[in-house]
Design a protein around this motif. Structure first.
Motif, PDB file in Angstrom:
ATOM      1  N   ASP A  87       0.799  -1.226   0.000  1.00 60.57           N
ATOM      2  CA  ASP A  87       0.000   0.000   0.000  1.00 60.57           C
ATOM      3  C   ASP A  87       0.831   1.276   0.000  1.00 60.57           C
ATOM      4  N   TYR A 221      -2.939   6.792   6.134  1.00 57.72           N
ATOM      5  CA  TYR A 221      -3.072   5.353   5.935  1.00 57.72           C
ATOM      6  C   TYR A 221      -4.207   5.086   4.952  1.00 57.72           C
ATOM      7  N   LYS A 222      -4.261   3.881   4.428  1.00 60.17           N
ATOM      8  CA  LYS A 222      -5.299   3.513   3.479  1.00 60.17           C
ATOM      9  C   LYS A 222      -6.667   3.608   4.160  1.00 60.17           C
TER      10      LYS A 222
END
Length: 267
Positions: A87, A221-222
């Motif tokens: 990611d 963050y994702k």
């Protein structure tokens, strides 16, 4: 450059993501981003748990279990991402701290840094910083007394970290717009009513910035829906209509800093 609301947002989010977690691995992609040899940094930081994460001005302090600290200043262009390897952003990583299969990536540290310091060295770093403007002890009286001792333009004073800690170029424009004060106004030309407005605008704008997650473009963050929600009133809005009076926002330069304000309703 990340300012007080951005760093406060990072502090809160990282506290829930890595607080109490152990650093399983360290990778240094740019030696100039740290202050000690790579081997020493890696040895002293690896296997340490993050006890607490605190903020002072535009800095974050990661306190390690052995009493040492990691002092982060992102400076211009710096940011962070936390997540799995698949990611991570397609960007050059200067420092990587691993927490099992997830990692905290430090990106864009061309001028910024992550220094390993003792608590005493941290205090020495902070010696010249001005007061925290959101501290309950920083009252209107304290602010007015501080301003009465200063000279020069108000914009330059607001961004001086030795006078007030945490305000940078973007939020200084926002604060002055909210207080209806021109950024090139001299401090000694401000009366107590204007100083009172300015104090309350500092409180309002910075708290609003924190509530909305600051203005960072990149998520931490994702799935991060908190970071970057702040919408500027005037900063970087040259030529757009002022939301208060509909006049065109203009850009000028004060002490080599780009400055945005409304020429109509800021006096």
């Amino acid at each position: 450059m990340p300012e007080l609301p951005e760093m406060e947002t990072y502090k809160t989010l990282l506290g829930s993501l890595i607080g109490g977690q152990r650093i399983s691995h360290v990778e240094i992609g740019r030696e100039k981003s740290i202050n000690v040899p790579v081997d020493r940094f890696t040895m002293q930081v690896s296997n340490q748990a993050i006890k607490t994460i605190t903020r002072r001005a535009k800095y974050l302090i990661f306190q390690l279990q052995d009493g040492k600290c990691l002092l982060l200043h992102l400076m211009l262009g710096g940011w962070m991402f936390f997540g799995k390897e698949e990611d991570k952003p397609n960007r050059t990583i200067q420092v990587k701290l691993s927490f099992g299969d997830k990692h905290l990536y430090f990106i864009g540290l061309r001028l910024g840094y992550l220094h390993l310091l003792s608590s005493g060295e941290i205090q020495e770093e902070f010696k010249k910083l001005g007061p925290e403007v959101l501290d309950p002890d920083f009252t209107l009286d304290a602010f007015q007394n501080l301003m009465h001792k200063r000279r020069g333009t108000i914009k330059t004073t607001l961004i001086n970290q030795e006078v007030l800690a945490g305000i940078g170029n973007g939020y200084s424009d926002e604060i002055l717009w909210h207080a209806e004060i021109r950024p090139d106004k001299k401090i000694n030309d401000l009366n107590d009513q204007q100083l009172s407005r300015l104090y309350h605008s500092i409180q309002f704008i910075l708290k609003r910035g924190i509530e909305q997650g600051g203005y960072m473009e990149n998520p931490l963050y994702k799935g991060d829906e908190k970071t970057g929600g702040y919408q500027f009133y005037v900063y970087d809005r040259e030529g757009e209509a002022c939301s208060r009076c509909k006049a065109s926002i203009i850009k000028t330069e004060i002490s080599s800093r780009k400055t945005h304000f409304c020429p109509n309703c800021q006096q």
